[in-house]
Design a protein around this motif. Structure first.
Motif, PDB file in Angstrom:
ATOM      1  N   SER A  21       0.862  -1.185   0.000  1.00  0.00           N
ATOM      2  CA  SER A  21       0.000   0.000   0.000  1.00  0.00           C
ATOM      3  C   SER A  21       0.893   1.228   0.000  1.00  0.00           C
ATOM      4  CB  SER A  21      -0.920   0.009   1.222  1.00  0.00           C
ATOM      5  OG  SER A  21      -0.156   0.098   2.391  1.00  0.00           O
ATOM      6  N   ALA A  22       0.312   2.330  -0.356  1.00  0.00           N
ATOM      7  CA  ALA A  22       1.075   3.573  -0.405  1.00  0.00           C
ATOM      8  C   ALA A  22       1.519   3.957   0.997  1.00  0.00           C
ATOM      9  CB  ALA A  22       0.221   4.684  -1.011  1.00  0.00           C
ATOM     10  N   SER A  23       2.745   4.412   1.123  1.00  0.00           N
ATOM     11  CA  SER A  23       3.249   4.777   2.440  1.00  0.00           C
ATOM     12  C   SER A  23       2.533   6.002   3.002  1.00  0.00           C
ATOM     13  CB  SER A  23       4.751   5.050   2.378  1.00  0.00           C
ATOM     14  OG  SER A  23       5.008   6.118   1.503  1.00  0.00           O
ATOM     15  N   SER A  24       1.885   6.776   2.151  1.00  0.00           N
ATOM     16  CA  SER A  24       1.160   7.949   2.634  1.00  0.00           C
ATOM     17  C   SER A  24      -0.243   7.601   3.114  1.00  0.00           C
ATOM     18  CB  SER A  24       1.068   8.988   1.518  1.00  0.00           C
ATOM     19  OG  SER A  24       0.345   8.449   0.424  1.00  0.00           O
ATOM     20  N   SER A  25      -0.670   6.360   2.916  1.00  0.00           N
ATOM     21  CA  SER A  25      -2.001   5.933   3.332  1.00  0.00           C
ATOM     22  C   SER A  25      -2.078   5.862   4.844  1.00  0.00           C
ATOM     23  CB  SER A  25      -2.317   4.563   2.738  1.00  0.00           C
ATOM     24  OG  SER A  25      -3.516   4.072   3.252  1.00  0.00           O
ATOM     25  N   THR A  26      -3.137   6.425   5.414  1.00  0.00           N
ATOM     26  CA  THR A  26      -3.313   6.379   6.859  1.00  0.00           C
ATOM     27  C   THR A  26      -4.618   5.706   7.236  1.00  0.00           C
ATOM     28  OG1 THR A  26      -4.379   8.537   6.856  1.00  0.00           O
ATOM     29  CG2 THR A  26      -1.990   8.482   7.219  1.00  0.00           C
ATOM     30  N   GLY A  27      -5.317   5.150   6.302  1.00  0.00           N
ATOM     31  CA  GLY A  27      -6.625   4.576   6.564  1.00  0.00           C
ATOM     32  C   GLY A  27      -6.607   3.509   7.639  1.00  0.00           C
ATOM     33  N   GLY A  28      -7.532   3.630   8.574  1.00  0.00           N
ATOM     34  CA  GLY A  28      -7.705   2.626   9.600  1.00  0.00           C
ATOM     35  C   GLY A  28      -6.795   2.739  10.800  1.00  0.00           C
ATOM     36  N   GLU A  29      -5.811   3.596  10.772  1.00  0.00           N
ATOM     37  CA  GLU A  29      -4.910   3.729  11.912  1.00  0.00           C
ATOM     38  C   GLU A  29      -5.636   4.392  13.074  1.00  0.00           C
ATOM     39  OE1 GLU A  29      -1.342   5.779  10.947  1.00  0.00           O
ATOM     40  OE2 GLU A  29      -0.775   4.372   9.397  1.00  0.00           O
ATOM     41  N   LYS A  30      -5.363   3.921  14.282  1.00  0.00           N
ATOM     42  CA  LYS A  30      -5.937   4.536  15.476  1.00  0.00           C
ATOM     43  C   LYS A  30      -5.224   5.851  15.752  1.00  0.00           C
ATOM     44  CE  LYS A  30      -8.657   1.161  16.836  1.00  0.00           C
ATOM     45  NZ  LYS A  30     -10.051   1.238  16.989  1.00  0.00           N
ATOM     46  N   ARG A  31      -6.018   6.834  16.072  1.00  0.00           N
ATOM     47  CA  ARG A  31      -5.482   8.153  16.415  1.00  0.00           C
ATOM     48  C   ARG A  31      -6.175   8.627  17.674  1.00  0.00           C
ATOM     49  NH1 ARG A  31      -3.304  10.802  11.726  1.00  0.00           N
ATOM     50  NH2 ARG A  31      -3.377   9.384   9.974  1.00  0.00           N
ATOM     51  N   ILE A  32      -5.588   9.586  18.378  1.00  0.00           N
ATOM     52  CA  ILE A  32      -6.194  10.112  19.595  1.00  0.00           C
ATOM     53  C   ILE A  32      -6.341  11.614  19.472  1.00  0.00           C
ATOM     54  CG2 ILE A  32      -5.938  10.425  22.080  1.00  0.00           C
ATOM     55  CD1 ILE A  32      -4.524   7.756  22.167  1.00  0.00           C
ATOM     56  N   LEU A  33      -7.552  12.075  19.700  1.00  0.00           N
ATOM     57  CA  LEU A  33      -7.876  13.495  19.721  1.00  0.00           C
ATOM     58  C   LEU A  33      -7.850  13.922  21.186  1.00  0.00           C
ATOM     59  CD1 LEU A  33      -9.014  15.935  18.055  1.00  0.00           C
ATOM     60  CD2 LEU A  33     -11.270  15.033  18.569  1.00  0.00           C
ATOM     61  N   SER A  34      -6.849  14.695  21.580  1.00  0.00           N
ATOM     62  CA  SER A  34      -6.681  15.081  22.985  1.00  0.00           C
ATOM     63  C   SER A  34      -6.949  16.563  23.167  1.00  0.00           C
ATOM     64  CB  SER A  34      -5.259  14.785  23.457  1.00  0.00           C
ATOM     65  OG  SER A  34      -5.019  13.415  23.446  1.00  0.00           O
ATOM     66  N   ASP A  35      -7.544  16.893  24.298  1.00  0.00           N
ATOM     67  CA  ASP A  35      -7.801  18.289  24.614  1.00  0.00           C
ATOM     68  C   ASP A  35      -7.907  18.441  26.127  1.00  0.00           C
ATOM     69  OD1 ASP A  35      -8.179  20.979  24.209  1.00  0.00           O
ATOM     70  OD2 ASP A  35     -10.215  20.811  23.465  1.00  0.00           O
ATOM     71  N   SER A  36      -7.719  19.663  26.592  1.00  0.00           N
ATOM     72  CA  SER A  36      -7.841  19.980  28.008  1.00  0.00           C
ATOM     73  C   SER A  36      -8.611  21.286  28.134  1.00  0.00           C
ATOM     74  CB  SER A  36      -6.448  20.120  28.623  1.00  0.00           C
ATOM     75  OG  SER A  36      -6.539  20.492  29.972  1.00  0.00           O
ATOM     76  N   LYS A  37      -9.582  21.311  29.021  1.00  0.00           N
ATOM     77  CA  LYS A  37     -10.398  22.514  29.217  1.00  0.00           C
ATOM     78  C   LYS A  37     -10.507  22.811  30.704  1.00  0.00           C
ATOM     79  CE  LYS A  37     -11.799  22.955  24.897  1.00  0.00           C
ATOM     80  NZ  LYS A  37     -11.471  24.013  24.027  1.00  0.00           N
ATOM     81  N   VAL A  38     -10.468  24.096  31.040  1.00  0.00           N
ATOM     82  CA  VAL A  38     -10.708  24.534  32.403  1.00  0.00           C
ATOM     83  C   VAL A  38     -12.138  25.042  32.461  1.00  0.00           C
ATOM     84  CG1 VAL A  38     -10.058  26.163  34.210  1.00  0.00           C
ATOM     85  CG2 VAL A  38      -8.289  25.125  32.773  1.00  0.00           C
ATOM     86  N   LEU A  39     -12.934  24.433  33.330  1.00  0.00           N
ATOM     87  CA  LEU A  39     -14.332  24.823  33.498  1.00  0.00           C
ATOM     88  C   LEU A  39     -14.418  25.766  34.690  1.00  0.00           C
ATOM     89  CD1 LEU A  39     -15.892  21.271  33.092  1.00  0.00           C
ATOM     90  CD2 LEU A  39     -15.428  22.961  31.315  1.00  0.00           C
ATOM     91  N   ALA A  40     -14.958  26.952  34.472  1.00  0.00           N
ATOM     92  CA  ALA A  40     -15.075  27.951  35.522  1.00  0.00           C
ATOM     93  C   ALA A  40     -16.554  28.225  35.769  1.00  0.00           C
ATOM     94  CB  ALA A  40     -14.348  29.228  35.131  1.00  0.00           C
ATOM     95  N   SER A  41     -17.134  27.455  36.673  1.00  0.00           N
ATOM     96  CA  SER A  41     -18.559  27.573  37.006  1.00  0.00           C
ATOM     97  C   SER A  41     -19.439  27.434  35.771  1.00  0.00           C
ATOM     98  CB  SER A  41     -18.838  28.901  37.726  1.00  0.00           C
ATOM     99  OG  SER A  41     -18.125  28.960  38.929  1.00  0.00           O
TER     100      SER A  41
END
Length: 144
Positions: A21-41
């Motif tokens: 397969s093409a080395s640029s193909s990323t189909g099916g790979e697991k990825r993680i969407l990470s974020d951090s939020k400060v909740l103020a009331s």
């Protein structure tokens, strides 16, 4: 080297790379969407944007790490399309205990994995009370 059936094991099992397969193909790979939020009331009913996903992605897992957000506070992971329609990815989970780690539970088996058929916002819905503290999210997904 070949066996009696003519299979050349050297060409089948050699450790050199093969162009499957093409080395640029990323189909099916697991990825993680990470974020951090400060909740103020942040009041119950508030939606916290934690990321955006595109058509063809599949959400397979999530983790929400949080402080003690307050008495009765629950969090729920959902996706929202451009028309404002929301689809729950998880059940509402109690985030009132100190250092909570929220993960999918048995009730989420009907919603995970969640296929995304258009560009969406990934949100965390706050309910049950006013939330004060920090949440960190890890949304595991794969793309087509």
């Amino acid at each position: 080297m070949a066996d009696v059936y003519g299979v050349n094991y050297n060409s089948e099992y050699v450790a050199s790379p093969k162009a499957r397969s093409a080395s640029s193909s990323t189909g099916g790979e697991k990825r993680i969407l990470s974020d951090s939020k400060v909740l103020a009331s942040d009041a119950a009913g508030t939606d916290v944007l934690v990321g955006k996903l595109w058509s063809g992605c599949v959400i397979s897992d999530f983790r929400i790490f949080s402080d003690d957000l307050g008495t009765g506070v629950t969090l729920q992971v959902a996706i929202r399309d451009k028309e404002g329609n929301e689809t729950a990815v998880s059940t509402a989970m109690d985030a009132a205990s100190a250092a909570a780690v929220l993960v999918p539970v048995a009730a989420d088996i009907s919603t995970l994995p969640a296929a995304v058929d258009e560009n969406v916002d990934v949100i965390v819905k706050i309910a049950g009370g006013t939330a004060t503290g920090t949440i960190k999210t890890d949304i595991t997904y794969s793309d087509a």
